[in-house]
Design a protein around this motif. Structure first.
Motif, PDB file in Angstrom:
ATOM      1  N   ASP A 852       8.570  -8.662  -5.652  1.00  0.00           N
ATOM      2  CA  ASP A 852       7.571  -8.675  -4.753  1.00  0.00           C
ATOM      3  C   ASP A 852       6.538  -7.414  -5.000  1.00  0.00           C
ATOM      4  OD1 ASP A 852       8.267 -10.998  -3.434  1.00  0.00           O
ATOM      5  OD2 ASP A 852       9.425 -10.030  -2.109  1.00  0.00           O
ATOM      6  N   ASP A 853       6.862  -6.559  -6.115  1.00  0.00           N
ATOM      7  CA  ASP A 853       5.923  -5.557  -6.317  1.00  0.00           C
ATOM      8  C   ASP A 853       4.529  -6.027  -6.803  1.00  0.00           C
ATOM      9  OD1 ASP A 853       5.037  -3.233  -8.468  1.00  0.00           O
ATOM     10  OD2 ASP A 853       6.515  -2.537  -7.167  1.00  0.00           O
ATOM     11  N   PRO A 854       3.480  -5.336  -6.349  1.00  0.00           N
ATOM     12  CA  PRO A 854       2.165  -5.814  -6.712  1.00  0.00           C
ATOM     13  C   PRO A 854       1.674  -5.508  -8.060  1.00  0.00           C
ATOM     14  CG  PRO A 854       2.148  -4.134  -5.213  1.00  0.00           C
ATOM     15  CD  PRO A 854       3.357  -4.396  -5.192  1.00  0.00           C
ATOM     16  N   THR A 881      -3.178  -9.033  -5.054  1.00  0.00           N
ATOM     17  CA  THR A 881      -4.019  -8.504  -3.962  1.00  0.00           C
ATOM     18  C   THR A 881      -3.259  -8.721  -2.673  1.00  0.00           C
ATOM     19  OG1 THR A 881      -5.066 -10.627  -4.095  1.00  0.00           O
ATOM     20  CG2 THR A 881      -5.911  -8.622  -5.606  1.00  0.00           C
ATOM     21  N   LEU A 883      -0.235  -8.809  -1.776  1.00  0.00           N
ATOM     22  CA  LEU A 883       0.989  -7.993  -1.524  1.00  0.00           C
ATOM     23  C   LEU A 883       0.411  -6.558  -1.002  1.00  0.00           C
ATOM     24  CD1 LEU A 883       3.249  -9.272  -4.241  1.00  0.00           C
ATOM     25  CD2 LEU A 883       3.684  -9.478  -1.687  1.00  0.00           C
ATOM     26  N   ASN A 884      -0.508  -6.020  -1.688  1.00  0.00           N
ATOM     27  CA  ASN A 884      -1.007  -4.679  -1.453  1.00  0.00           C
ATOM     28  C   ASN A 884      -2.461  -4.638  -1.897  1.00  0.00           C
ATOM     29  OD1 ASN A 884      -1.522  -2.052  -0.986  1.00  0.00           O
ATOM     30  ND2 ASN A 884       0.264  -1.566  -2.404  1.00  0.00           N
ATOM     31  N   ASP A 886      -4.820  -2.613  -1.200  1.00  0.00           N
ATOM     32  CA  ASP A 886      -5.155  -1.211  -1.311  1.00  0.00           C
ATOM     33  C   ASP A 886      -5.166  -0.412  -2.746  1.00  0.00           C
ATOM     34  OD1 ASP A 886      -6.190   1.084   0.293  1.00  0.00           O
ATOM     35  OD2 ASP A 886      -4.438   2.290  -0.300  1.00  0.00           O
ATOM     36  N   ILE A 887      -4.655  -1.331  -3.828  1.00  0.00           N
ATOM     37  CA  ILE A 887      -4.736  -0.915  -5.233  1.00  0.00           C
ATOM     38  C   ILE A 887      -5.806  -1.493  -5.997  1.00  0.00           C
ATOM     39  CG2 ILE A 887      -3.526  -0.711  -7.298  1.00  0.00           C
ATOM     40  CD1 ILE A 887      -0.962  -1.361  -5.734  1.00  0.00           C
ATOM     41  N   PRO A 919     -10.208  -0.563  -1.425  1.00  0.00           N
ATOM     42  CA  PRO A 919      -9.039   0.144  -1.757  1.00  0.00           C
ATOM     43  C   PRO A 919      -9.271   1.566  -2.079  1.00  0.00           C
ATOM     44  CG  PRO A 919     -10.303  -1.302  -3.463  1.00  0.00           C
ATOM     45  CD  PRO A 919     -10.919  -1.576  -2.348  1.00  0.00           C
ATOM     46  N   HIS A 921      -6.557   3.490  -3.669  1.00  0.00           N
ATOM     47  CA  HIS A 921      -5.396   4.042  -4.679  1.00  0.00           C
ATOM     48  C   HIS A 921      -5.561   3.266  -5.900  1.00  0.00           C
ATOM     49  CE1 HIS A 921      -4.166   5.348  -0.654  1.00  0.00           C
ATOM     50  NE2 HIS A 921      -3.458   6.417  -1.322  1.00  0.00           N
TER      51      HIS A 921
END
Length: 960
Positions: A852-854, A881, A883-884, A886-887, A919, A921
């Motif tokens: 589950d790591d984006p 996108t 999953l996170n 903000d990246i 985003p 980060h």
């Protein structure tokens, strides 16, 4: 023949029965019989008994030796040959063998036959068939010999002596059925009896004269001498007749059109032929069994209507429609009061007959609503339908179904008149009252609903309809009173209405266009059966559920009621703000934010959100007024001061922004305020002022690492690059690393400074690669002070790749993954930087470690994109996108993929989603968006820049 007809007569040698009548001659063992002397059989004594036993059971006598009949001699105990006339099971007793006649071939044949017999016995034993065994043990243990097949017919053979000569003569000829005879028969002309259908068609003159002659070509009428005529036809003539009949049938089915042409639907004709059902033997047996069972049911209970119906349907399924109709007609006479029987009879008969059947049925069963409805359905004229239904209403005035069917056929005015009668006849029908109220005028509808309320005091639908009626007339102040009275009246009459049912009524009212009625229902019923300590949690869940079902007004009413009970709960206000932001308008959102700011003035986030919304909508002055009110309530709030300065800075008011930051340093002196002030001066190229503000901030906030970073960046990037500026930058980083050794970004910036410093210092005093060596040593020291930090490992790996030591980079990657086995950023880098043949295995391992790591998901998506698996790549990018969001690097890669492989709509969709996510980060995103030349750019512009940067990096990698 008569010479040997009597008992005991012996037929001539080589006599074969029936040979004179064409039978093929053959001789079996049963015809020859056992070779036992007749006197031995008919005589007395042990020898005769033994002979009879042999004749009966087919057993060989004593001293029998296998193969003796084929030339083998019998051997006694001394090994000599036995007596003359040895017995064989096939040939019987034979003459004395001649010495030397039994050779090796005979021995081999005996062995073969013995093997065959043994194999056949094994087969019989496996099948459980022991009838052919030579002997079994009886109950006493003695061997019991079983009879052969030929011996079983011995008595019948003896009776043949009683057959007379006339009886022998009347035995029919068996005929020659050999293969030669069959081949001769095939060569002869074959004659076949003409079919009954063809004869019937001929007798009825359905075929014309020419067709009849062609059909009967080659047909002959033969007299068999028994008084009956048999019609036989040649096969070729029958084939021609079949073709003629088919042609005539097709001509009859075709419709004539203009000219000499005919129109025909061969497809439909063939379809009708294929529709003929063939019934298997099993189905026939089932149908017969069902007939017997249902006949038993009818005989046992003749008044049982379902039994008659089932019997009729069995006949219908068997294709015997006439029999089915006959059964159901009999059922109508016996079960005349059963409405289902009449309906089944109407179904089985044609339309006109069905109408007459139902006409009889309504006289026999006048109270049956189903019969009247079916009779109305059979009428094609609307007037006749109305007449049938009104006749039914005369017989059944309290039938709601008949009233609905009759009203549905009328226009508005006639329907209103019928409803007025219907509510008198059926006062307990809520639907009738409500339908009449909808057709009446406002005043008459009020009277109708009041009458309905008196007739049905326990029904809530009438009260809700009254509230909706008032809302349709814009009488908003009356709605609350009606719902309040409804709740009290229902409780007084002990009507059970649960809280969930009231919520459903509120959502139904909203869906019908009555949001005020929905809000009133929520107001007076939402707290029903809820404990005081569970109210906030319960109402929060109710609002979420209503919003998920699309009932926004209901959710808004629930939150409004909850906020009236808990006006200081920040979570409730946040939920209400989110609801208005997602489903409301700018006006409703501002109203909620204003109420939240007034209720919770110390929570500056509500002030800031309201100011931002006004700024986004273009009303800068109102945004300033909101922030001014926020200053008055929160004079020492860092967030309010910074928001005011950002508002002025974004609108080009640099002096006003500088003023707000100066006041903020006086009223709320925080490290972040000093950083924003220095950043403003840096953007305005006032580098000395920026460095002065940094020093001032560091004197108060020594542990704030971002001030050290900013100082080092200004000296190394914005000032002219020389020994002096690089020295000042080193000092900033050294001070920062001393005070903030846990900041990995400071270590990375210090290493990059040393890596690039070799290009600006005296080359003579620095050997090639000395910058990389210093950077490498700094990163090693950083990893010692900050173990298991994946960002430091990643920077070390990228450093080795930049200087060209790829082997060392691979070694560093292996060590990094050993120390940080579940780091998504390291696994993603491993996938993207590995050779092509290793990427799939690396991706599988990465997904196994971090499913589950984006960053890992985005790396796998990039791998799919490189293989032109666009659908999979798009799916995995979308998952990353989610999953996170903000990246920014993931959004840029997704957008770059759509630029290459997607449509314009897909590209715009990704861009819009990125703008909504805003985003902040990402390695590439942060480095580009924080660059001084890109300050102030929007998210959409930043997305384009980052995507372009990634594309250039990919091209460089391909070239290298």
């Amino acid at each position: 023949m008569s010479a040997f007809r009597g008992r005991g007569a012996v037929p001539p040698k080589n006599y074969v029965p029936g040979l004179g009548r064409g039978a093929a001659g053959f001789t079996t063992r049963s015809d020859v019989g056992p070779v036992v002397p007749e006197d031995a059989v008919t005589g007395s004594g042990s020898r005769a008994a033994e002979a009879r036993k042999q004749l009966q059971f087919g057993a060989p006598p004593a001293n029998y030796v296998a193969g003796a009949g084929r030339g083998a001699g019998t051997l006694n105990a001394q090994g000599d040959e036995g007596p003359v006339g040895a017995y064989d099971s096939f040939s019987g007793y034979s003459a004395a063998p001649q010495k030397g006649q039994y050779d090796d071939d005979d021995d081999e044949a005996d062995k073969i036959w013995a093997t065959i017999d043994e194999r056949m016995n094994r087969k019989r034993k496996k099948k459980g068939d022991n009838t052919q065994d030579d002997a079994d043990d009886d109950a006493g243990g003695r061997k019991r010999v079983r009879a052969r097949i030929g011996a079983q017919f011995h008595e019948l053979k003896e009776k043949l002596a009683e057959v007379t000569e006339d009886q022998w003569a009347s035995i029919p000829d068996v005929g020659d059925h050999s293969l030669k005879y069959k081949q001769q028969r095939r060569q002869q002309d074959t004659f076949t009896p003409l079919s009954d259908s063809l004869i019937e068609q001929r007798n009825k003159s359905q075929l014309d004269a020419s067709a009849g002659n062609a059909a009967l070509a080659g047909t002959t009428i033969a007299d068999d001498g028994s008084g009956f005529k048999s019609v036989v036809a040649d096969m070729s003539g029958l084939s021609a007749a079949r073709g003629t009949v088919l042609g005539i049938s097709l001509d009859r089915m075709s419709g004539s059109v203009a000219g000499n042409q005919t129109s025909i639907d061969p497809k439909g004709y063939l379809t009708s032929l294929s529709g003929i059902q063939s019934v298997s033997n099993a189905e026939v047996a089932d149908i017969n069994k069902a007939r017997l069972l249902l006949k038993s049911v009818r005989d046992t209970n003749p008044k049982h209507g379902p039994g008659w119906i089932a019997a009729a349907r069995v006949e219908e399924a068997a294709g015997k429609l006439l029999q089915a109709r006959k059964i159901i007609q009999e059922a109508c006479e016996i079960c005349a009061d059963n409405e289902d029987v009449w309906l089944e009879a109407a179904r089985l008969h044609p339309h006109d007959v069905a109408k007459s059947i139902l006409a009889t049925a309504v006289r026999r069963v006048p109270k049956s609503v189903k019969i009247f409805l079916k009779a109305a359905d059979l009428e094609h004229v609307e007037a006749n339908k109305k007449a049938v239904l009104r006749k039914g209403l005369e017989a059944n005035p309290s039938s709601i179904t008949l009233w609905k069917a009759a009203i549905a056929l009328e226009n508005a005015e006639d329907a209103r008149l019928l409803l007025q009668v219907a509510v008198e006849k059926v006062p307990h029908s809520v639907e009738m009252w409500l339908a009449l109220a909808r057709l009446e005028s406002y005043k008459n509808a009020q009277r109708v609903l009041n009458s309905a309320r008196k007739a049905l005091p326990n029904d809530r639908s009438i009260w809700i309809a009254a509230a909706r009626l008032e809302e349709s007339q814009n009488h908003d102040e009356v709605i609350d009173k009606i719902i309040q009275r409804a709740v009290k009246s229902l409780e007084k009459n002990e009507a059970v209405v649960t809280r969930a049912q009231w919520l459903q009524e509120a959502e139904a009212a909203e869906s019908s266009g009555a949001p005020l009625t929905s809000a009133a229902i929520i107001k007076y019923t939402i707290g029903k059966d809820v404990d005081d300590e569970d109210r906030q949690r319960t109402w929060t869940e109710d609002a979420k559920g209503a919003a998920a079902r699309g009932s926004i007004a209901t959710a808004r009413a629930i939150l409004s009621h909850a906020l009236s009970a808990f006006p200081t709960k920040r979570t409730l206000w946040t939920q209400a703000i989110d609801l208005e932001r997602n489903h409301g308008t700018a006006k409703t959102l501002d109203e909620v934010l204003e109420a939240a700011s007034e209720r919770l003035p110390q929570v500056e986030i509500f002030w800031l959100l309201r100011a931002k919304e006004q700024w986004v909508n273009g009303d800068v002055n109102k945004a300033r007024d909101i922030l001014a009110k926020a200053f008055a309530v929160n004079p020492e709030s860092e967030a309010v001061w910074l928001a005011a300065s950002k508002l002025e800075h974004e609108n080009g008011e640099v002096e006003r922004a500088r003023f707000f930051l100066e006041r903020a340093r006086q009223r709320a002196p925080t490290a972040r305020v000093y950083m924003k002030a220095a950043l403003l001066e840096r953007e305005q190229t006032n580098f000395d002022d920026a460095l002065q503000l940094i020093e001032e901030g560091l004197s108060k906030f020594v542990k704030f690492s971002k001030l050290y970073m900013m100082g080092g960046q200004i000296c190394s990037e914005n000032l002219p690059r020389n020994k002096t500026s690089l020295s000042r930058a080193r000092k900033f980083y050294e001070r920062g690393l001393k005070e903030c050794p846990e900041s990995h970004i400071l270590w990375i910036l210090a290493s990059r400074l040393e890596e690039e410093a070799v290009h600006f210092e005296d080359v003579a005093t620095n050997s090639q690669g000395s910058g990389a060596t210093k950077a490498r040593s700094i990163l090693e020291l950083a990893r010692l002070k900050n173990p298991k930090n994946p960002d430091l490992w990643l920077e070390s790996i990228r450093l080795e790749r930049r200087v060209g030591t790829t082997k060392l980079a691979e070694t560093q990657m292996a060590k990094a993954l050993q120390e940080c086995p579940k780091s998504g950023i390291l696994l993603a880098e491993s996938i993207l930087s590995s050779p092509r043949v290793e990427q799939k295995s690396k991706a599988a391992e990465a997904i196994k470690r971090c499913p589950d790591d984006p960053l890992v998901i985005a790396a796998v998506a990039s791998l799919f994109a490189s293989e032109n698996k666009n659908d999979k790549a798009r799916k995995w990018f979308d998952r990353a996108t989610v999953l996170n969001p903000d990246i920014g690097d993931i959004w840029a890669r997704f957008y770059l993929f759509e630029l290459k492989s997607g449509t314009q709509d897909q590209q715009e969709k990704v861009k819009a989603a990125c703008i909504a996510a805003e985003p902040k980060h990402g390695d590439i995103w942060a480095s580009i968006m924080k660059d001084m030349k890109n300050r102030g750019k929007s998210v959409a512009e930043g997305l384009e820049l980052v995507a372009e940067h990634i594309l250039l990096e990919q091209k460089k990698a391909l070239v290298s």
